[in-house]
Design an enzyme around this catalytic site. Structure first.
Site, PDB file in Angstrom:
ATOM      1  N   GLN A   6       0.831  -1.197   0.000  1.00  0.00           N
ATOM      2  CA  GLN A   6       0.000   0.000   0.000  1.00  0.00           C
ATOM      3  C   GLN A   6       0.870   1.254   0.000  1.00  0.00           C
ATOM      4  OE1 GLN A   6      -2.296   1.776   3.400  1.00  0.00           O
ATOM      5  NE2 GLN A   6      -4.047   0.900   2.299  1.00  0.00           N
ATOM      6  N   CYS A  50      -6.280   7.054   5.558  1.00  0.00           N
ATOM      7  CA  CYS A  50      -5.586   7.354   6.813  1.00  0.00           C
ATOM      8  C   CYS A  50      -6.007   8.731   7.324  1.00  0.00           C
ATOM      9  CB  CYS A  50      -4.076   7.308   6.621  1.00  0.00           C
ATOM     10  SG  CYS A  50      -3.170   7.732   8.134  1.00  0.00           S
ATOM     11  N   LYS A  77      -8.188   1.697  -0.661  1.00  0.00           N
ATOM     12  CA  LYS A  77      -8.835   1.690   0.654  1.00  0.00           C
ATOM     13  C   LYS A  77      -9.161   3.129   1.020  1.00  0.00           C
ATOM     14  CE  LYS A  77      -8.526  -0.146   5.349  1.00  0.00           C
ATOM     15  NZ  LYS A  77      -8.654   1.028   6.230  1.00  0.00           N
ATOM     16  N   ARG A  81      -7.670  -3.612  13.810  1.00  0.00           N
ATOM     17  CA  ARG A  81      -7.292  -3.555  15.219  1.00  0.00           C
ATOM     18  C   ARG A  81      -7.594  -4.844  15.977  1.00  0.00           C
ATOM     19  NH1 ARG A  81     -10.217   1.798  17.034  1.00  0.00           N
ATOM     20  NH2 ARG A  81     -11.614   1.141  15.339  1.00  0.00           N
TER      21      ARG A  81
END
Length: 330
Positions: A72, A102, A141, A229
């Protein structure tokens, strides 16, 4: 069967999310062992790659046992994204993924990551630059939008597909939410149900149990789930979800001995890849997650995060195994 370019994934694949300072080769190897179907590298700065920054170059390391694996990249400059995609292509990952999700300020301030959600035209130009510079499938993404008043994922999905993006992973939060509040997967379902959308749509956000994974699979109709996570310190989640899908029953929770074995592997592989000193230091943040919820573990954790000698670290792990040999994880 889900296809991304020539890559064939199982029905409803489980993907390991790209996570900064987490999704490195040692951690990816553990997740692969425990059922992840596809994984991504930590995100890599396009500017860092072009400058030949050591940290960025290290993130290009991939291994055959990880495949299929994507690398990525992120950035806000078309030329830099094009050049970095050419560099990435030389190490032959299965996919190049672009990070438009992000939310971290230092990334957004550079007009990259989720910052691009404010300018869809720029997002398309950046993506086109990558597509034009590689023979590999390109995926993206991203998030729902910048904030609740500017959710634009429907337009984003259609326009990305139109220029040749091979799959889209959507984190079901806006940038303004960061990682707080509830994710809203109804927006992902709307994208998936759009008759114009034919590329695979993967959902991301708040999947932390087999029950929730099955609920979201059935309720939102997505093609697969990306887990982030919930896998940190708990790579077993992938096989737990698969087993629950197949049987409706739960796998036994990993014992403390299982957790020690995972830590032992993680530490060993980190030292092999990063060197002894860096491997030891960068494994330390993971101990809390591997042993989360284990009764009276604090003294052992203190030893683990302060010891610099690998032989002593492995001795501490052996000590933990003995101390918790009959401990039942609930």
């Amino acid at each position: 069967m889900i296809k991304i370019g020539n890559i064939e994934l199982p029905d409803f694949p489980l993907l390991l999310a790209p996570m900064e300072d987490v999704s490195d080769p040692p951690f990816r190897r553990l997740c692969k062992m425990h059922g992840a179907d596809m994984m991504y590298s930590e995100f890599i700065s396009s500017e860092g790659l072009i400058r030949d920054a050591i940290k960025s170059r290290m993130k290009l390391d991939i291994f055959d046992y990880e495949r299929p694996v994507g690398i990525q990249i992120f950035g806000g400059d078309e030329e830099a994204m094009a050049l970095s995609s050419k560099i990435v292509s030389t190490v032959n990952p299965d996919i190049i993924d672009i990070n438009f999700g992000c939310p971290v300020k230092k990334v957004v301030c550079k007009g990259a990551g989720a910052g691009v959600l404010k300018d869809v035209d720029l997002m398309i130009r950046l993506t086109q630059a990558v597509i034009d510079s590689t023979h590999l499938p390109v995926t993206v993404k991203t998030r729902l939008g910048w904030d609740d008043s500017s959710i634009n994922i429907d337009e984003v999905a259609e326009r990305l597909q139109d220029i040749g993006v091979a799959a889209l992973s959507i984190h079901a939060r806006t940038r303004a939410q960061m990682y707080k509040g509830h994710s809203d997967w109804s927006h992902i379902a709307r994208v998936k149900n759009n008759p114009r959308i034919t590329m695979p749509i993967f959902g991301n956000g708040d999947i932390d149990s087999p029950e929730k994974a099955l609920q979201y699979k059935n309720e939102y109709g997505i093609d697969g789930i990306m887990i982030g996570r919930a896998a940190i310190g708990y790579p077993w989640i992938f096989n737990e979800i698969k087993h629950f899908f197949e049987t409706g029953e739960h796998l036994a929770k990993p014992t403390v001995i299982d957790r020690v074995e995972a830590v032992r592997n993680h530490l060993t592989w980190a030292m092999e890849w990063k060197g002894e000193r860096l491997g030891i230091v960068e494994t330390r943040p993971h101990y809390t997650n591997y042993f989360k919820g284990i009764h009276s573990f604090k003294p052992f954790k203190q030893k683990l995060v302060t010891e610099d000698n690998p032989l002593e670290l492995f001795a501490i792990l052996n000590e933990i195994e003995q101390a918790y040999a009959s401990y039942e994880v609930v």
